[in-house]
Design an enzyme around this catalytic site. Sequence first.
Site, mmCIF file in Angstrom:
data_model
loop_
_atom_site.group_PDB
_atom_site.id
_atom_site.type_symbol
_atom_site.label_atom_id
_atom_site.label_comp_id
_atom_site.label_asym_id
_atom_site.label_seq_id
_atom_site.Cartn_x
_atom_site.Cartn_y
_atom_site.Cartn_z
ATOM 1 N N GLU A 166 30.182 33.600 27.894
ATOM 2 C CA GLU A 166 31.246 34.600 27.923
ATOM 3 C C GLU A 166 32.514 34.009 27.342
ATOM 4 O OE1 GLU A 166 33.087 35.368 31.938
ATOM 5 O OE2 GLU A 166 31.194 34.537 32.627
ATOM 6 N N LYS A 223 33.955 34.510 41.263
ATOM 7 C CA LYS A 223 35.337 34.510 40.764
ATOM 8 C C LYS A 223 36.187 33.484 41.526
ATOM 9 C CE LYS A 223 38.228 38.054 38.627
ATOM 10 N NZ LYS A 223 37.840 37.666 37.261
ATOM 11 N N ARG A 233 31.590 41.960 45.432
ATOM 12 C CA ARG A 233 31.617 40.727 44.640
ATOM 13 C C ARG A 233 32.425 39.648 45.350
ATOM 14 N NH1 ARG A 233 33.558 40.810 38.432
ATOM 15 N NH2 ARG A 233 35.601 41.105 39.423
#
Length: 381
Positions: A264, A228, A126
């Site tokens: 989210e 992220k 990721r």
Amino acid sequence: MIKTVSSLLKSHVHIRTLQTFSQYNAQAASALREERKKPVYQDDEYAGMDWDNLGFALNPADYMYVMKCSKDGEFTKGELSRFGTIQLSPSAGVLNYGQAIYEGTKAYRKENGKVLLFRPDHNAIRMQLGAERMLMPSPSVDQFVDAVKQTALANKRWVPPSGKGSLYIRPLLMGTGPVLGLGPAPEYTFIVYASPVGNYFKEGTAALNLYVEEEHARAAPGGSGGVKSITNYAPVLKALSRAKSLGFSDVLYLDSVKKKYLEEASACNVFVVKGRTISTPATNGTILEGITRKSVLEIAIDQGYQVVEKAVHVNEVMDADEVFCTGTAVGVVPVGTITYQDKRVEYETGDESVCQKLRSVLVGIQTGLIEDTKGWVTCIN
């Protein structure tokens, strides 16, 4: 003449002696500096922490791991050093243009004292995807996992006793080279540090009270919401602060286009349960693909639930049997209520809830209480 030559010879020998002494002295000083750099692990079985009252606050563990990358895109061999401050140019890319991404993973202690990591290779992958989006070089999977392992082992005494919490490990990749005009930094630094933590929310594992945010959006199509990036988090603070001042635990964000579809929460993914069907918003570029999210989906399928990744309308959420959140920091935590346009809905919680059943399996695997048949756990002792 003879005396003069003799004097010169003596002077030459004296100079050679001084040079040799200086050379050895420099080598000794260099060796001493290198010795000081080497981490000296403390033998204490546990750090002096109140393990029964861990919250989610920074209590820096002893060591951090540092690795640098120059213009050629190659990372040098990293090393452990004592946790402490780092030097940055005021014109560093991370400070001026927010060129940085981070990860979060955890180390858990088994009942026999051994330490386990949970799927760090997926965090590595990721980070690579996020680095590509932010135009940054990234460590290889092996480099990333090795850095996490070294950090966990060096800070083993900070891993809480079994059942008391975990060691939160934060890998951080940032542009540390100086840059003035908008562009990628010429140098990057990869750092891994750690802190023992308990529950993320002040409610602990009790049910959360969430507020649906309609004014502010977390991410937009084509943006960086699916990686992220550090730039994704400061913008949510205003809405989060307002929600907490009203007594809510966190904020639920809607899509930025129609403002009708669930995305989210501030720092975790969301699941909606109706009967035997578990739905969660699809990762379409605006939603972070959580490691815990991915694991819970797989566990749910194993347990016979119908799992659906799709666009989840806010009305579905308000008509659900259960809602729960997942994330590395938060774990798997139930939602007790959601407030949307002054309407407040309560959800099922408790030991027989779907949330609790999935959480029990996940935590069991992470802590070694349940056999890991999926290859998710790495023992680092």
